[in-house]
Design a protein around this motif. Structure first.
Motif, short mmCIF file in Angstrom:
data_model
loop_
_atom_site.label_atom_id
_atom_site.label_comp_id
_atom_site.label_asym_id
_atom_site.label_seq_id
_atom_site.Cartn_x
_atom_site.Cartn_y
_atom_site.Cartn_z
N ARG A 32 0.84 -1.20 0.00
CA ARG A 32 0.00 0.00 0.00
C ARG A 32 0.87 1.25 0.00
NH1 ARG A 32 -2.48 3.64 3.65
NH2 ARG A 32 -4.64 4.16 3.10
N THR A 64 -4.94 -3.47 -7.10
CA THR A 64 -6.21 -3.84 -6.45
C THR A 64 -6.93 -2.65 -5.83
OG1 THR A 64 -5.04 -4.40 -4.40
CG2 THR A 64 -5.41 -6.18 -6.00
N GLU A 65 -6.24 -1.52 -5.70
CA GLU A 65 -6.90 -0.30 -5.25
C GLU A 65 -6.20 0.91 -5.86
OE1 GLU A 65 -7.99 2.34 -1.25
OE2 GLU A 65 -7.33 0.28 -1.03
N SER A 125 -7.37 4.90 -5.52
CA SER A 125 -8.44 5.80 -5.08
C SER A 125 -7.86 7.09 -4.53
CB SER A 125 -9.31 5.13 -4.00
OG SER A 125 -8.53 4.79 -2.87
N GLN A 164 -8.06 10.20 -1.84
CA GLN A 164 -8.53 10.45 -0.48
C GLN A 164 -8.12 11.84 -0.05
OE1 GLN A 164 -6.68 7.71 2.28
NE2 GLN A 164 -4.81 8.92 2.43
#
Length: 318
Positions: free
Chosen positions: A255, A280-281, A283, A285
């Motif tokens: 991450r 897988t991610e 995004s 924020q």
């Protein structure tokens, strides 16, 4: 009493050569929870003591409902000091009744209010105990009861959550939300920024005696730098290094949290991440209040060199 708003208007305070407060200005609206945050020594406690009248400001004034606070109106303030002010060898119930009477309640009303608040705060069974024989958490609950027992119209609380266990935090949070729902302006300081972010309508950040950011939590967070969260299981450490306008804020296993500067291309970031394998991610924020606070209190700004600069509601230098 006017619109019920608490106004801190350009208050300044010096201790010899030390400037504790410099034209500190903010307001707490009726029915609002206002979080007052800053480092140790930034000026929070001095501001609160001046609001209560324990200290005199060198300049500026404090108003409630448009009128300058006087000795009489101070009786309507519920104050919880950081250095707790209970009598250690006095019984809990007797102490709360005494404090309520000092604020003008009748003997009957003082007793009824003491029963109500000790019950609500979970210390009714300790009314006959000396304060010094209570745990620190229960002393905190009694201290909050002392701030509430006279049915105040303003709440000013200095680190009310300090040292509380999670259950007591929930109890105190509910009380503050309920008091705000009654239309009372509530201001409290806390180093627990996640709690401030969750509870407060607005937040003010003070640094070196000056307000450097004021606004709604979401408003302040939206003003922070854009961040991307990328989870790429096969990516090697440093995969994002060298991407134009991109700063790696956090790397934890697969991450990665990236800050996007001006001109940064999120599609270029996605392309670089996909080049390592599956993603897988991916995004966007907004920074948390904790991250925003860390940035605001540590950065060097023109405002430090120019005392006349002011910030608007969103915390932007005017």
């Amino acid at each position: 009493m006017g619109d019920g708003r608490l106004e801190i208007d350009r208050i300044s305070k010096r201790y010899g050569d030390v400037v504790a407060l410099r034209d500190t200005t903010f307001d707490v609206r009726a029915g609002e929870l206002f979080g007052f945050v800053g480092s140790n020594g930034a000026g929070k406690t001095t501001t609160m003591r001046i609001t209560l009248g324990v200290l005199a400001a060198d300049s500026g004034e404090v108003r409630w409902g448009g009128e300058r606070i006087t000795l009489e109106t101070r009786r309507h303030i519920g104050y919880m000091p950081e250095e707790r002010g209970l009598y250690p060898k006095m019984k809990v119930g007797e102490q709360l009744i005494y404090l309520a009477r000092m604020h003008g309640l009748s003997a009957k009303d003082a007793k009824a209010s003491t029963e109500e608040w000790t019950e609500r705060l979970g210390v009714a069974h300790r009314q006959g105990d000396d304060v010094q024989n209570l745990s620190l958490g229960n002393q905190q609950r009694v201290q909050l009861a002392a701030a509430l027992v006279h049915n105040p119209s303003i709440l000013v609380l200095d680190e009310p959550f300090s040292g509380l266990d999670p259950i007591a935090v929930d109890v105190m949070s509910k009380v503050l939300l309920d008091k705000a729902a009654e239309g009372i302006p509530v201001v409290f300081s806390s180093h627990q920024l996640e709690l401030v972010e969750r509870l407060c309508d607005r937040v003010g950040i003070i640094r070196s005696g000056q307000m450097v950011a004021i606004g709604e939590v979401d408003e302040l967070r939206s003003g922070g730098a854009a961040e991307l969260v990328v989870v790429a299981p096969n990516a090697a450490p440093g995969w994002a290094a060298g991407l134009a306008g991109v700063t790696v804020r956090e790397q934890d296993g697969d991450r990665t949290v990236l800050e996007l500067g001006d001109g940064a291309d999120d599609q270029a970031v996605l392309h670089a991440a996909l080049a390592t394998g599956p993603v897988t991610e991916f995004s966007r924020q907004r920074p948390s209040l904790t991250e925003l606070y860390r940035e605001v209190v540590t950065q060097e700004t023109d405002e430090d060199a120019a005392p006349g600069a002011e910030r608007n509601e969103a915390g932007v230098t005017a």
